[in-house]
Design a protein around this motif. Structure first.
Motif, PDB file in Angstrom:
ATOM      1  N   LEU A 115     131.667 -17.682  34.138  1.00 18.38           N
ATOM      2  CA  LEU A 115     130.528 -18.427  34.683  1.00 18.38           C
ATOM      3  C   LEU A 115     130.858 -19.162  35.968  1.00 18.38           C
ATOM      4  CD1 LEU A 115     129.133 -19.972  31.370  1.00 18.38           C
ATOM      5  CD2 LEU A 115     128.303 -17.937  32.570  1.00 18.38           C
ATOM      6  N   SER A 116     132.088 -19.022  36.466  1.00 18.35           N
ATOM      7  CA  SER A 116     132.514 -19.812  37.631  1.00 18.35           C
ATOM      8  C   SER A 116     133.190 -18.972  38.706  1.00 18.35           C
ATOM      9  CB  SER A 116     133.461 -20.930  37.188  1.00 18.35           C
ATOM     10  OG  SER A 116     134.596 -20.392  36.529  1.00 18.35           O
ATOM     11  N   HIS A 117     133.059 -17.650  38.636  1.00 23.71           N
ATOM     12  CA  HIS A 117     133.630 -16.746  39.645  1.00 23.71           C
ATOM     13  C   HIS A 117     135.156 -16.809  39.694  1.00 23.71           C
ATOM     14  CE1 HIS A 117     129.489 -16.422  40.881  1.00 23.71           C
ATOM     15  NE2 HIS A 117     129.452 -17.699  41.195  1.00 23.71           N
ATOM     16  N   THR A 118     135.784 -17.163  38.588  1.00 22.75           N
ATOM     17  CA  THR A 118     137.250 -17.233  38.527  1.00 22.75           C
ATOM     18  C   THR A 118     137.809 -16.256  37.490  1.00 22.75           C
ATOM     19  OG1 THR A 118     137.150 -19.069  36.929  1.00 22.75           O
ATOM     20  CG2 THR A 118     137.287 -19.653  39.257  1.00 22.75           C
ATOM     21  N   SER A 119     137.018 -15.265  37.114  1.00 21.22           N
ATOM     22  CA  SER A 119     137.397 -14.351  36.025  1.00 21.22           C
ATOM     23  C   SER A 119     138.429 -13.313  36.439  1.00 21.22           C
ATOM     24  CB  SER A 119     136.155 -13.620  35.514  1.00 21.22           C
ATOM     25  OG  SER A 119     135.638 -12.764  36.530  1.00 21.22           O
ATOM     26  N   GLY A 120     138.517 -13.018  37.739  1.00 22.89           N
ATOM     27  CA  GLY A 120     139.355 -11.919  38.208  1.00 22.89           C
ATOM     28  C   GLY A 120     138.562 -10.654  38.453  1.00 22.89           C
ATOM     29  N   ILE A 121     137.335 -10.610  37.977  1.00 20.40           N
ATOM     30  CA  ILE A 121     136.444  -9.474  38.227  1.00 20.40           C
ATOM     31  C   ILE A 121     135.999  -9.508  39.690  1.00 20.40           C
ATOM     32  CG2 ILE A 121     134.196  -8.474  37.620  1.00 20.40           C
ATOM     33  CD1 ILE A 121     134.636  -9.586  34.781  1.00 20.40           C
ATOM     34  N   PHE A 122     135.805  -8.351  40.270  1.00 20.04           N
ATOM     35  CA  PHE A 122     135.486  -8.253  41.698  1.00 20.04           C
ATOM     36  C   PHE A 122     134.281  -9.119  42.074  1.00 20.04           C
ATOM     37  CE2 PHE A 122     133.024  -4.823  39.706  1.00 20.04           C
ATOM     38  CZ  PHE A 122     131.767  -4.987  40.276  1.00 20.04           C
ATOM     39  N   GLY A 123     134.325  -9.657  43.299  1.00 17.52           N
ATOM     40  CA  GLY A 123     133.221 -10.429  43.851  1.00 17.52           C
ATOM     41  C   GLY A 123     132.611  -9.707  45.033  1.00 17.52           C
ATOM     42  N   ASN A 124     131.691 -10.374  45.724  1.00 17.88           N
ATOM     43  CA  ASN A 124     130.989  -9.728  46.831  1.00 17.88           C
ATOM     44  C   ASN A 124     131.925  -9.262  47.935  1.00 17.88           C
ATOM     45  OD1 ASN A 124     128.641 -10.339  45.493  1.00 17.88           O
ATOM     46  ND2 ASN A 124     128.026 -12.008  46.844  1.00 17.88           N
ATOM     47  N   ALA A 125     132.937 -10.068  48.247  1.00 16.24           N
ATOM     48  CA  ALA A 125     133.791  -9.774  49.395  1.00 16.24           C
ATOM     49  C   ALA A 125     134.674  -8.563  49.182  1.00 16.24           C
ATOM     50  CB  ALA A 125     134.648 -10.990  49.724  1.00 16.24           C
ATOM     51  N   THR A 126     135.066  -8.317  47.924  1.00 12.69           N
ATOM     52  CA  THR A 126     136.023  -7.243  47.646  1.00 12.69           C
ATOM     53  C   THR A 126     135.365  -6.004  47.054  1.00 12.69           C
ATOM     54  OG1 THR A 126     136.460  -8.114  45.427  1.00 12.69           O
ATOM     55  CG2 THR A 126     137.859  -8.911  47.230  1.00 12.69           C
ATOM     56  N   ALA A 127     134.079  -6.076  46.731  1.00  9.68           N
ATOM     57  CA  ALA A 127     133.425  -4.980  46.019  1.00  9.68           C
ATOM     58  C   ALA A 127     133.336  -3.723  46.872  1.00  9.68           C
ATOM     59  CB  ALA A 127     132.038  -5.406  45.571  1.00  9.68           C
ATOM     60  N   SER A 128     133.706  -2.611  46.275  1.00  8.82           N
ATOM     61  CA  SER A 128     133.507  -1.311  46.916  1.00  8.82           C
ATOM     62  C   SER A 128     132.022  -0.954  46.815  1.00  8.82           C
ATOM     63  CB  SER A 128     134.335  -0.244  46.205  1.00  8.82           C
ATOM     64  OG  SER A 128     133.880  -0.067  44.866  1.00  8.82           O
ATOM     65  N   ARG A 129     131.629   0.106  47.495  1.00  9.67           N
ATOM     66  CA  ARG A 129     130.230   0.529  47.417  1.00  9.67           C
ATOM     67  C   ARG A 129     129.854   0.859  45.972  1.00  9.67           C
ATOM     68  NH1 ARG A 129     126.435   2.186  50.990  1.00  9.67           N
ATOM     69  NH2 ARG A 129     127.931   2.021  52.685  1.00  9.67           N
ATOM     70  N   LEU A 130     130.758   1.512  45.257  1.00  8.13           N
ATOM     71  CA  LEU A 130     130.509   1.841  43.854  1.00  8.13           C
ATOM     72  C   LEU A 130     130.325   0.571  43.037  1.00  8.13           C
ATOM     73  CD1 LEU A 130     130.437   3.629  41.322  1.00  8.13           C
ATOM     74  CD2 LEU A 130     132.946   3.547  41.293  1.00  8.13           C
ATOM     75  N   ARG A 151     135.383  -2.137  33.224  1.00 11.63           N
ATOM     76  CA  ARG A 151     136.426  -1.111  33.373  1.00 11.63           C
ATOM     77  C   ARG A 151     137.037  -1.106  34.770  1.00 11.63           C
ATOM     78  NH1 ARG A 151     133.182   3.794  30.218  1.00 11.63           N
ATOM     79  NH2 ARG A 151     133.699   3.106  28.081  1.00 11.63           N
ATOM     80  N   GLN A 152     136.465  -1.872  35.688  1.00 13.94           N
ATOM     81  CA  GLN A 152     136.986  -1.908  37.057  1.00 13.94           C
ATOM     82  C   GLN A 152     138.287  -2.721  37.111  1.00 13.94           C
ATOM     83  OE1 GLN A 152     135.403  -0.192  39.729  1.00 13.94           O
ATOM     84  NE2 GLN A 152     134.410   0.611  37.868  1.00 13.94           N
ATOM     85  N   PRO A 153     139.207  -2.371  38.034  1.00 19.44           N
ATOM     86  CA  PRO A 153     140.444  -3.152  38.172  1.00 19.44           C
ATOM     87  C   PRO A 153     140.144  -4.601  38.531  1.00 19.44           C
ATOM     88  CG  PRO A 153     140.555  -1.102  39.436  1.00 19.44           C
ATOM     89  CD  PRO A 153     139.143  -1.244  38.987  1.00 19.44           C
ATOM     90  N   PHE A 154     140.890  -5.523  37.965  1.00 22.44           N
ATOM     91  CA  PHE A 154     140.752  -6.935  38.318  1.00 22.44           C
ATOM     92  C   PHE A 154     141.437  -7.179  39.663  1.00 22.44           C
ATOM     93  CE2 PHE A 154     138.820  -7.353  34.469  1.00 22.44           C
ATOM     94  CZ  PHE A 154     138.790  -8.620  33.905  1.00 22.44           C
ATOM     95  N   ILE A 155     140.933  -8.143  40.427  1.00 20.88           N
ATOM     96  CA  ILE A 155     141.530  -8.407  41.742  1.00 20.88           C
ATOM     97  C   ILE A 155     142.563  -9.522  41.690  1.00 20.88           C
ATOM     98  CG2 ILE A 155     139.541  -7.494  42.986  1.00 20.88           C
ATOM     99  CD1 ILE A 155     138.578 -10.325  43.454  1.00 20.88           C
ATOM    100  N   TYR A 156     142.623 -10.263  40.588  1.00 17.59           N
ATOM    101  CA  TYR A 156     143.666 -11.257  40.332  1.00 17.59           C
ATOM    102  C   TYR A 156     143.607 -11.607  38.849  1.00 17.59           C
ATOM    103  CZ  TYR A 156     139.542 -14.220  41.007  1.00 17.59           C
ATOM    104  OH  TYR A 156     138.285 -14.755  40.939  1.00 17.59           O
ATOM    105  N   PRO A 157     144.661 -12.189  38.289  1.00 15.63           N
ATOM    106  CA  PRO A 157     144.617 -12.600  36.883  1.00 15.63           C
ATOM    107  C   PRO A 157     143.546 -13.662  36.672  1.00 15.63           C
ATOM    108  CG  PRO A 157     146.880 -12.545  37.677  1.00 15.63           C
ATOM    109  CD  PRO A 157     146.005 -12.396  38.885  1.00 15.63           C
ATOM    110  N   PRO A 158     142.871 -13.648  35.542  1.00  6.88           N
ATOM    111  CA  PRO A 158     141.823 -14.643  35.285  1.00  6.88           C
ATOM    112  C   PRO A 158     142.318 -16.067  35.498  1.00  6.88           C
ATOM    113  CG  PRO A 158     141.752 -12.940  33.621  1.00  6.88           C
ATOM    114  CD  PRO A 158     142.974 -12.663  34.447  1.00  6.88           C
TER     115      PRO A 158
END
Length: 388
Positions: A115-130, A151-158
């Protein structure tokens, strides 16, 4: 500044912006200590049709939906059906298999991180087109979308970074569906909209509202043009939990009063004071805050350069306990809700052009309001009263 002079200054600012084609029109509503002190509708909701703005006009909120979305999720915590430290993998097994791009295994993010954009899941800046398409997959449902996002790779540890976006909150919308056995829009309607009397707030509807929804525009070469994307609120339309709400000024003011009144409304006690304060507690702790998007690059208004982020709120004027006096959120098409936890000043600013075009204007309106209703009290006073 007197009330009359303040209102006159705000009216001049908005009318000048309309004259310069910065925006087609706007609706403003301000409350102070629970009472409306100023409201006004300006300009046009539909330039081609010549439809003038009314106070009850509907606006597509975009990311201004986020605090409403998070409030609905926290209502599940109030009922003991969820906890902020619950691993999200409890409901979405794919998150229990999370890995970084290099294959390193990481733990599942917990609800607070989702709920705070710190999960490690991709955000707007790093998101691929897919990945962008996964969030805005209009042909899918939340069950399918959430599984693919997880299922997408995380961009950093949660918990070890901040990347603003809608992906993790979309998954939380699916978790709410699993817990309540309702589609998310029905859950949100039951959890907060209906209880607060927000009769004009929704994700989807079968009502004919084309004469009340504001047309989206963008400015190019000095003119305002209708955008390709327009709000679609059909009963079978796609649900975007953190970005798809349509609402009006009065309903949003009712919602904001809940947060200015420690979780209490006239008829319901939806969230505890503790949960309200947690929403306004900075979780970034000085981490670089990755908000990169097209609008983020285009302007540097203070509402874009906030000092922190809580659960669904952007934050500013943060004390040494990480509690924020100022909480707010804007949306891609110029909507903004803003609150001062100390003075009880609440501001609803609604228009229908990119926030990049009106960020500075909204800053000026907020500054006038603060000088008039409540003033700019020193941070020391806020710290002293933070537990009251």
């Amino acid at each position: 500044m007197s009330t009359e002079n303040s209102i006159s200054s705000i009216q001049t600012l908005i009318q000048n912006a309309i004259d310069r084609n910065t925006l087609p029109g706007a609706v403003i509503l301000m409350t102070y200590r629970g009472k409306t002190v100023y409201e006004e509708a300006f300009g046009l909701a539909d330039k081609r049709g010549g439809r003038t703005h009314q106070m009850d006009d509907l606006f597509y909120l975009g990311s201004t939906s986020k605090p409403l979305f998070v409030t609905s999720i926290l209502s599940l915590i109030s009922k003991g059906k969820l906890a902020l430290d619950s691993p999200a993998s409890t409901w979405i097994p794919e998150l229990g298999k999370a890995r970084l791009k290099d294959g390193t295994k990481v733990r599942s993010p917990v609800v607070a991180e989702m709920l705070s954009h710190t999960s490690g899941i991709f955000g707007n800046a790093t998101a691929s087109r897919l990945q962008q398409q996964l969030v805005w997959n209009f042909s899918s449902n939340l069950a399918e979308t959430s599984t693919q996002i997880a299922r997408q790779p995380f961009i950093y540890p949660p918990g070890e970074g901040f990347s603003y976006g809608g992906a993790s909150m979309t998954i939380m919308g699916r978790i709410a569906e699993i817990i309540t056995k309702k589609e998310f829009d029905g859950f949100a309607e039951h959890a907060i909209f209906r209880k607060l009397g927000m009769k004009h707030t929704f994700y989807r509807t079968d009502k004919e509202l084309k004469n009340r929804i504001s047309v989206l525009y963008t400015k190019s070469a000095g003119r305002l043009y209708k955008t390709r994307f327009q709000p679609d609120a059909r009963p079978d339309s796609f649900i975007l939990p953190p970005g798809g709400i349509i609402s009006n000024a009065n309903d949003l003011s009712t919602f904001l009063k809940l947060h200015l009144n420690n979780g209490k409304s006239d008829s319901h006690n939806l969230l505890s004071n503790t949960l309200i304060r947690i929403m306004r507690r900075d979780v970034s702790f000085g981490m670089p805050m990755d908000f990169k998007s097209s609008s983020r690059r285009q302007y540097k208004a203070s509402i874009a350069n906030n000092k922190g982020y809580g659960l669904g709120w952007m934050l500013d004027e943060i004390d040494h306990h990480h509690n924020a006096r100022i909480f707010f959120h804007g949306g891609a098409f110029g909507t903004l809700i803003w609150g001062d936890a100390m003075t009880g000043l609440g501001i609803i600013l609604l228009t229908h052009v990119p926030l990049s075009q009106v960020g500075g204007l909204w800053d000026n309106v907020i500054n006038i309001a603060r000088e008039t209703w409540g003033g700019k009290h020193p941070m020391k006073s806020f710290i002293t009263n933070e537990h009251n």
